[in-house]
Design a protein around this motif. Structure first.
Motif, PDB file in Angstrom:
ATOM      1  N   GLY A  30       0.736  -1.298  -0.053  1.00  0.00           N
ATOM      2  CA  GLY A  30       0.014  -0.093   0.072  1.00  0.00           C
ATOM      3  C   GLY A  30       0.720   1.315  -0.082  1.00  0.00           C
ATOM      4  N   TRP A  31       1.878   1.230   0.690  1.00  0.00           N
ATOM      5  CA  TRP A  31       2.869   2.453   0.747  1.00  0.00           C
ATOM      6  C   TRP A  31       3.673   2.639  -0.596  1.00  0.00           C
TER       7      TRP A  31
ATOM      8  N   ALA B 103     -12.023   0.536  -4.605  1.00  0.00           N
ATOM      9  CA  ALA B 103     -11.228   1.556  -4.764  1.00  0.00           C
ATOM     10  C   ALA B 103     -11.758   2.639  -5.544  1.00  0.00           C
ATOM     11  N   ILE B 104     -12.582   2.408  -6.584  1.00  0.00           N
ATOM     12  CA  ILE B 104     -13.088   3.199  -7.624  1.00  0.00           C
ATOM     13  C   ILE B 104     -14.194   4.304  -6.857  1.00  0.00           C
ATOM     14  N   GLY B 105     -14.968   3.424  -5.926  1.00  0.00           N
ATOM     15  CA  GLY B 105     -16.058   3.948  -5.411  1.00  0.00           C
ATOM     16  C   GLY B 105     -15.365   5.199  -4.154  1.00  0.00           C
ATOM     17  N   LEU B 106     -14.343   4.676  -3.533  1.00  0.00           N
ATOM     18  CA  LEU B 106     -13.726   5.609  -2.673  1.00  0.00           C
ATOM     19  C   LEU B 106     -12.860   6.730  -3.215  1.00  0.00           C
ATOM     20  N   PHE B 107     -12.537   6.536  -4.630  1.00  0.00           N
ATOM     21  CA  PHE B 107     -11.820   7.413  -5.394  1.00  0.00           C
ATOM     22  C   PHE B 107     -12.655   8.659  -5.733  1.00  0.00           C
ATOM     23  N   GLY B 108     -13.855   8.497  -5.993  1.00  0.00           N
ATOM     24  CA  GLY B 108     -14.826   9.476  -6.324  1.00  0.00           C
ATOM     25  C   GLY B 108     -15.347  10.410  -5.015  1.00  0.00           C
ATOM     26  N   ASN B 109     -15.110   9.638  -3.936  1.00  0.00           N
ATOM     27  CA  ASN B 109     -15.712  10.436  -2.632  1.00  0.00           C
ATOM     28  C   ASN B 109     -14.133  11.049  -2.083  1.00  0.00           C
ATOM     29  N   TRP B 110     -13.044  10.516  -2.468  1.00  0.00           N
ATOM     30  CA  TRP B 110     -11.742  11.110  -2.126  1.00  0.00           C
ATOM     31  C   TRP B 110     -11.497  12.573  -2.932  1.00  0.00           C
ATOM     32  N   ILE B 111     -11.911  12.491  -4.113  1.00  0.00           N
ATOM     33  CA  ILE B 111     -11.845  13.764  -5.291  1.00  0.00           C
ATOM     34  C   ILE B 111     -12.978  14.736  -4.280  1.00  0.00           C
ATOM     35  N   LYS B 112     -13.958  14.483  -4.185  1.00  0.00           N
ATOM     36  CA  LYS B 112     -15.115  15.125  -3.394  1.00  0.00           C
ATOM     37  C   LYS B 112     -14.475  15.829  -2.017  1.00  0.00           C
ATOM     38  N   TRP B 113     -13.726  14.794  -1.370  1.00  0.00           N
ATOM     39  CA  TRP B 113     -13.366  15.309  -0.009  1.00  0.00           C
ATOM     40  C   TRP B 113     -12.297  16.167  -0.192  1.00  0.00           C
ATOM     41  N   TRP B 114     -11.340  15.905  -1.240  1.00  0.00           N
ATOM     42  CA  TRP B 114     -10.282  16.885  -1.435  1.00  0.00           C
ATOM     43  C   TRP B 114     -10.734  18.244  -2.100  1.00  0.00           C
ATOM     44  N   PHE B 115     -11.682  18.224  -2.963  1.00  0.00           N
ATOM     45  CA  PHE B 115     -12.152  19.748  -3.454  1.00  0.00           C
ATOM     46  C   PHE B 115     -12.929  20.478  -2.104  1.00  0.00           C
ATOM     47  N   LEU B 116     -13.583  19.746  -1.360  1.00  0.00           N
ATOM     48  CA  LEU B 116     -14.094  20.393  -0.177  1.00  0.00           C
ATOM     49  C   LEU B 116     -13.032  20.952   0.902  1.00  0.00           C
ATOM     50  N   THR B 117     -11.952  20.138   1.002  1.00  0.00           N
ATOM     51  CA  THR B 117     -10.939  20.706   2.011  1.00  0.00           C
ATOM     52  C   THR B 117     -10.071  21.874   1.303  1.00  0.00           C
ATOM     53  N   VAL B 118      -9.928  21.992   0.006  1.00  0.00           N
ATOM     54  CA  VAL B 118      -9.261  23.155  -0.552  1.00  0.00           C
ATOM     55  C   VAL B 118     -10.196  24.345  -0.733  1.00  0.00           C
ATOM     56  N   ILE B 119     -11.478  24.215  -0.821  1.00  0.00           N
ATOM     57  CA  ILE B 119     -12.472  25.432  -1.192  1.00  0.00           C
ATOM     58  C   ILE B 119     -12.785  25.987   0.377  1.00  0.00           C
ATOM     59  N   THR B 120     -12.477  25.093   1.306  1.00  0.00           N
ATOM     60  CA  THR B 120     -12.541  25.598   2.957  1.00  0.00           C
ATOM     61  C   THR B 120     -11.356  26.059   3.436  1.00  0.00           C
ATOM     62  N   LEU B 121     -10.298  25.988   2.582  1.00  0.00           N
ATOM     63  CA  LEU B 121      -9.195  26.311   2.985  1.00  0.00           C
ATOM     64  C   LEU B 121      -8.358  25.382   4.283  1.00  0.00           C
ATOM     65  N   GLY B 122      -8.681  24.143   3.965  1.00  0.00           N
ATOM     66  CA  GLY B 122      -8.185  22.928   4.861  1.00  0.00           C
ATOM     67  C   GLY B 122      -9.215  22.765   6.113  1.00  0.00           C
TER      68      GLY B 122
ATOM     69  N   TYR C 271      -3.872   6.293  -3.575  1.00  0.00           N
ATOM     70  CA  TYR C 271      -4.144   6.188  -1.907  1.00  0.00           C
ATOM     71  C   TYR C 271      -5.394   5.538  -1.684  1.00  0.00           C
ATOM     72  N   PRO C 272      -6.567   5.963  -2.412  1.00  0.00           N
ATOM     73  CA  PRO C 272      -7.807   4.749  -2.161  1.00  0.00           C
ATOM     74  C   PRO C 272      -7.648   3.572  -2.183  1.00  0.00           C
ATOM     75  N   TRP C 273      -6.973   3.285  -3.305  1.00  0.00           N
ATOM     76  CA  TRP C 273      -6.802   1.840  -3.463  1.00  0.00           C
ATOM     77  C   TRP C 273      -5.963   1.097  -2.455  1.00  0.00           C
ATOM     78  N   ALA C 274      -4.938   1.795  -1.827  1.00  0.00           N
ATOM     79  CA  ALA C 274      -4.047   1.442  -0.678  1.00  0.00           C
ATOM     80  C   ALA C 274      -5.089   1.176   0.562  1.00  0.00           C
ATOM     81  N   VAL C 275      -5.817   2.221   0.806  1.00  0.00           N
ATOM     82  CA  VAL C 275      -6.643   2.072   1.929  1.00  0.00           C
ATOM     83  C   VAL C 275      -7.731   0.912   1.773  1.00  0.00           C
ATOM     84  N   THR C 276      -8.369   0.879   0.494  1.00  0.00           N
ATOM     85  CA  THR C 276      -9.296  -0.356   0.514  1.00  0.00           C
ATOM     86  C   THR C 276      -8.595  -1.723   0.529  1.00  0.00           C
ATOM     87  N   MET C 277      -7.531  -1.752  -0.007  1.00  0.00           N
ATOM     88  CA  MET C 277      -6.760  -2.998   0.162  1.00  0.00           C
ATOM     89  C   MET C 277      -6.217  -3.463   1.586  1.00  0.00           C
TER      90      MET C 277
END
Length: 119
Positions: free
Chosen positions: A38-39, A78-97, A50-56
């Motif tokens: 995973g690392w 991993a594909i299901g988590l990847f979609g959420n991961w992109i959304k969560w990353w976007f929310l983190t960026v637009i809320t300045l972390g 990273y989502p693939w490593a998490v699910t694995m």
């Protein structure tokens, strides 16, 4: 930890006790191997996989866990988590972390949603 369950069979009127145990049957070398893989995947892909490593790794942990005689199963992808991961990353960026404080909880909710019993 174990729990006893008393069962009475209606056809023969017999009563018997079944012991329901909780345990983890994964091994240390397996865990080390999955963690290293995973690392490596995360580092080589610069975090994209990273989502693939998490699910694995989470799938390995859950699939080796038995709770009160019932084996758990992880059915997330991993594909299901990847979609959420992109959304969560976007929310983190637009809320300045600021959203990053909720990221751990969002990931735990996703894991729980995709964890079931085999039997």
């Amino acid at each position: 930890m174990s729990t006893n369950l008393t069962v009475q069979e209606s056809s023969t009127n017999e009563t018997y006790t079944v012991e329901l145990r909780s345990y983890f049957d994964g091994g240390l070398l397996q865990f080390i191997g999955w963690s290293i893989l995973g690392w490596l995947v995360t580092v080589v892909t610069l975090g994209i996989c990273y989502p693939w490593a998490v699910t694995m790794i989470y799938g390995w942990k859950i699939n080796h866990t038995v709770v009160e005689g019932r084996r758990l199963k992880f059915n997330g992808s991993a594909i299901g988590l990847f979609g959420n991961w992109i959304k969560w990353w976007f929310l983190t960026v637009i809320t300045l972390g600021i959203y990053s404080f909720w990221l751990f909880i969002a990931l735990e909710k996703w894991k729980a949603k995709h964890t079931t019993f085999v039997n």
